[in-house]
Design an enzyme around this catalytic site. Structure first.
Site, PDB file in Angstrom:
ATOM      1  CG  HIS A 174      -1.745   1.228   1.367  1.00 33.26           C
ATOM      2  ND1 HIS A 174      -3.063   1.299   0.957  1.00 33.26           N
ATOM      3  CD2 HIS A 174      -1.456   2.466   1.858  1.00 33.26           C
ATOM      4  CE1 HIS A 174      -3.529   2.511   1.193  1.00 33.26           C
ATOM      5  NE2 HIS A 174      -2.565   3.240   1.743  1.00 33.26           N
ATOM      6  CD  GLU A 175       1.607   3.801   3.703  1.00 33.47           C
ATOM      7  OE1 GLU A 175       1.885   4.830   3.035  1.00 33.47           O
ATOM      8  OE2 GLU A 175       0.598   3.707   4.416  1.00 33.47           O
ATOM      9  CG  HIS A 201       0.401   6.327  -0.709  1.00 36.46           C
ATOM     10  ND1 HIS A 201      -0.716   6.834  -1.343  1.00 36.46           N
ATOM     11  CD2 HIS A 201      -0.042   5.779   0.448  1.00 36.46           C
ATOM     12  CE1 HIS A 201      -1.782   6.599  -0.597  1.00 36.46           C
ATOM     13  NE2 HIS A 201      -1.405   5.956   0.489  1.00 36.46           N
ATOM     14  CD  GLU A 219      -4.859   6.602   1.773  1.00 33.97           C
ATOM     15  OE1 GLU A 219      -4.261   5.554   1.489  1.00 33.97           O
ATOM     16  OE2 GLU A 219      -4.338   7.537   2.401  1.00 33.97           O
ATOM     17  CE1 TYR A 267      -5.951   5.064   4.610  1.00 34.34           C
ATOM     18  CE2 TYR A 267      -6.920   6.756   6.009  1.00 34.34           C
ATOM     19  CZ  TYR A 267      -5.805   6.146   5.457  1.00 34.34           C
ATOM     20  OH  TYR A 267      -4.552   6.629   5.746  1.00 34.34           O
TER      21      TYR A 267
END
Length: 782
Positions: free
Chosen positions: A576-577, A580, A605, A715
């Site tokens: 997930h990160e 980004h 997100e 989210y």
């Protein structure tokens, strides 16, 4: 007056020996034939010499040679006191007059001197990220950056109406924003990662100064007036600049610049106070270092290697901190309910005396600001610029989804209670006929083990961090048509940190760099996040600056006998990160204002959530797993069980997210709040479980003081879009289909904030998004 004549005889040596390194600094051209450049005057050459010497000292990290040393050099050279600012200004004119036209470039050399950590040894990276800058230097250069930018804004503010045009107003503002963002992160990022407390403290102070400056500029009536004049002149602007002008005017009105001076002053006061409180809130969390001590008997159920990795105190007990690598394994595996109760109480009461008053004051100030601006609530103020558009839409979305999920949770809760009853009887603990807050993670983990045959401890052995990292990087490279390369001997802020370059795999065009800082340490940011370090955008001269980003996480550190092993939740977090990070680097906006992840907060997100799906697909899972001892692949039975467990505890997991979103939404629809009371009420209503006495989760709910106020709903909201993108395109066309991945990169990541989220989604999906895939992913019948 400078005494130039005394240096007539030195001019050739000075220019050729000392100015050459600076020209190399500008362009990195080692083959530049300096001797063929026509020489400027002796006066100009000598002035350049001192400026060049200063830059060389900065480049070589010899910060002991301070400004006063150079002024001493000037005094010796010119037989008089020398103001560095005097020859710095003069030298800038010389560079632009004589050298830059011949180099076909326009370098803002003195902005780099402000940052003081310039590096051209790594192509395209302005700053050396070893963070060896001293606390005093950091604060001094923060002030210099603010001063330089303020002068540029003053020039715009002082324009006469007839001189207002694109070049004199919008282009200048865009260029200043680019330079400001390209330098400021050196000053406010160290508070998140530096091992030096003095530097972290200085960075926190710098952050306060920078945020106060942000408020100052956002509240400048003279700048706002020039924007309105420019808007009326209806110049034919390119789409991105037109969007920028509209955004700046909109933000000006949201800051009250169309209202009276009295109201503006109050808003400015509120903004500055809110910034100070938010910084302090997060500083308290970063510096929090509570730990508990337990006997090995009290830690029964935890793996032996985990217990062995814990520090043994003088009393033979084991030390457990509240950091994620300690807290979550304990809550999931410790059999003794009293151990879990103590851990949960400590975790949800950390910073309670410091941060609860801060958060409740923040809520009050946010509502006061909304009142002055004519909004009924802070939630209404925030959602005006989001995809949700209104606070009512947010509330309805969360409550309608909660109603559907409660059916799942009711069945899950019955099973959890049965598990607890059986285990209490087996282990000899008293059964209190209810689920306590500290029971939830333990028994939901039991469900995964019993109903889905997922043993997280065994599974961790197949996710050593080096293998996960290699697999993850390979997947992202293949999917998005990218190429990553480790930067050897890079200047980084801690030995644990690695740096990688990112290029397009077909054209070899350099797109940016990213850092990985994956292990916990004292004073470091305690969660997982992506930090922007350099915006990807066009520089004032029209050339493209690449993006630089850092992923910061807190995975278990390796030991002498074992690598860092991740549980599957951490693998998902990593994916997930890093999503980004890719959004930040792949974006190709022209303006810094729209670079990277600067999209609507309830869309930001979605790109990363979409990529989480690869952690539940067989092919990607195999590529980032193997046993840490013998590299054997993840067994088929374990793989299948893991994938099937995606819907395990779906009711609880998603209601918890709704709980957090509704809490955030609720407190930002009230003028004054008791956060503990509201938390208790919402949790009891949604999940039917009381919170632990004398705790307050809100005290470490960092999102609420980190830019997500009234926006945590995003989210769940953005997950609607992420699931639609995955199931409608990748699931049908192939999860490793490079053509689909390229389309995703170009239509979702590449625009940055130059388009609305809805437009990007329509371009990628070929239609407007819908909720069907999202509801199916939650186990809800459609």
């Amino acid at each position: 007056m400078f005494r130039w004549a005394s240096l007539m005889w030195t001019h050739s040596l000075v220019v050729r020996v000392f100015c050459y390194p600076v020209i190399r600094l500008f362009r990195g051209r080692s083959t530049l034939n300096w001797l063929r450049l026509p020489l400027c005057s002796v006066e100009e050459q000598t002035c350049l010499f001192v400026s060049c010497q200063y830059s060389t000292l900065l480049q070589s990290n010899q910060r002991s040679h301070s400004l006063s040393n150079l002024q001493g050099t000037g005094k010796a050279l010119f037989k008089s006191d020398l103001s560095f600012n005097t020859f710095r200004s003069f030298s800038k004119n010389i560079l632009q007059k004589h050298f830059l036209p011949r180099l076909n470039c326009k370098v803002n050399f003195f902005t780099n001197i402000v940052s003081g950590r310039t590096t051209m040894s790594i192509e395209g990276v302005r700053i050396a990220w070893d963070l060896t800058i001293s606390p005093n230097e950091l604060l001094t250069k923060t002030e210099l950056l603010i001063s330089q930018c303020r002068k540029k804004y003053d020039e715009v503010g002082n324009l006469k109406e007839e001189d207002v045009n694109f070049q004199s107003v919008l282009k200048v503002i865009a260029d200043v924003e680019c330079e400001y963002l390209s330098n400021r992160y050196l000053f406010d990022f160290p508070q998140q990662v530096s091992s030096d407390k003095a530097l972290r403290d200085a960075s926190t102070e710098a952050d306060k100064k920078l945020q106060a400056f942000d408020v100052e500029i956002s509240m400048r009536q003279d700048i706002f007036d020039k924007l309105l004049i420019l808007d009326k002149k209806t110049e034919d602007l390119k789409p991105e600049y037109k969007r920028y002008l509209e955004r700046l005017i909109k933000m000006g009105k949201r800051n009250g610049l169309h209202l009276s001076k009295d109201i503006q002053e109050k808003i400015k006061e509120f903004k500055n106070k809110m910034n100070e409180l938010s910084i302090q809130f997060n500083k308290n969390l970063n510096e929090e270092n509570t730990f508990l001590e337990f006997t090995e008997k009290e830690l029964e159920g935890l793996p032996d290697d985990f217990i062995d990795s814990l520090e043994k105190m003088d009393n033979e007990k084991r030390k457990i901190t509240l950091k994620y690598p300690h807290y979550f394994p304990t809550m999931r595996k410790a059999k003794n309910p009293e151990t879990r109760r103590k851990m949960e109480h400590a975790f949800n009461s950390q910073c309670i005396s410091e941060n609860v008053p801060i958060l409740e004051e923040l809520v009050m100030l946010r509502q006061k600001q909304a009142d002055l601006l004519g909004f009924p609530t802070h939630a209404a103020y925030v959602t005006e610029l989001r995809m949700a558009k209104t606070a009512e839409n947010v509330c309805n979305f969360l409550k309608e989804l909660a109603t559907k999920l409660k059916v799942l949770w009711d069945n899950e809760k019955k099973y959890l209670l049965e598990l607890k009853k059986l285990e209490c009887k087996e282990l000899g603990f008293e059964f209190d006929e209810k689920l306590n807050f500290w029971d939830l993670q333990y028994y939901t983990t039991k469900i995964e083990e019993i109903k889905y045959s997922v043993d997280q401890d065994k599974l961790r052995e197949y996710f050593p961090l080096p293998i996960v990292t290699k697999g993850l990087l390979d997947i992202y490279q293949e999917l998005l048509s990218l190429k990553f390369s480790l930067v050897e001997n890079a200047k980084v802020w801690h030995p644990d940190v690695q740096m990688f370059s990112v290029s397009d795999s077909k054209s070899n065009q350099l797109l940016g760099y990213f850092f990985l800082d994956l292990f916990p340490r004292e004073g470091k940011y305690g969660h997982a996040a992506m930090f922007e370090l350099q915006p990807g955008c066009l520089l004032p001269d029209g050339s493209r600056q690449i993006s630089v980003a850092a992923m910061v996480a807190n995975f278990t550190k390796p030991t002498a006998n074992k690598p860092s092993l991740l549980d599957h939740n951490e693998v998902v977090t990593f994916f997930h990160e890093f999503g980004h990070v890719m959004h930040q680097i792949c974006a190709q906006a022209n303006l810094a204002h729209f670079n990277g992840t600067n999209v609507e907060r309830d869309f930001v997100e979605a790109p990363s959530q979409m990529l989480e799906n690869w952690c539940w697909e067989p092919v990607p899972l195999r590529r980032m797993s193997s046993h840490y001892r013998d590299e054997t692949p993840l067994p088929d039975t374990m793989l299948k069980s893991l994938i099937n467990s995606r819907l395990a505890n779906a009711g609880y997991r998603n209601l918890r997210q709704i709980f957090l979103g509704l809490f955030d939404h609720t407190i930002h629809t009230k003028p004054k709040v008791d956060t503990r009371e509201i938390l208790e009420e919402i949790h009891l209503n949604l999940l039917g479980i009381n919170l632990s006495p004398n705790t307050n989760f809100a005290a470490h709910f960092g999102h609420l003081a980190g830019g997500y106020d009234a926006q945590y709903y995003g989210y769940m909201w953005s997950e609607v879009f992420s699931m639609d993108m995955f199931y409608s395109r990748f699931k049908k066309e192939g999860v490793m289909n490079p053509d689909t991945g390229r389309d995703y990169r170009e239509k979702i990541l590449q625009p940055g904030g130059t388009q609305d989220g809805a437009e990007m989604l329509h371009n990628f999906l070929g239609r407007d998004p819908n909720q069907q895939a999202f509801l199916v992913s939650k186990g809800i019948d459609v």
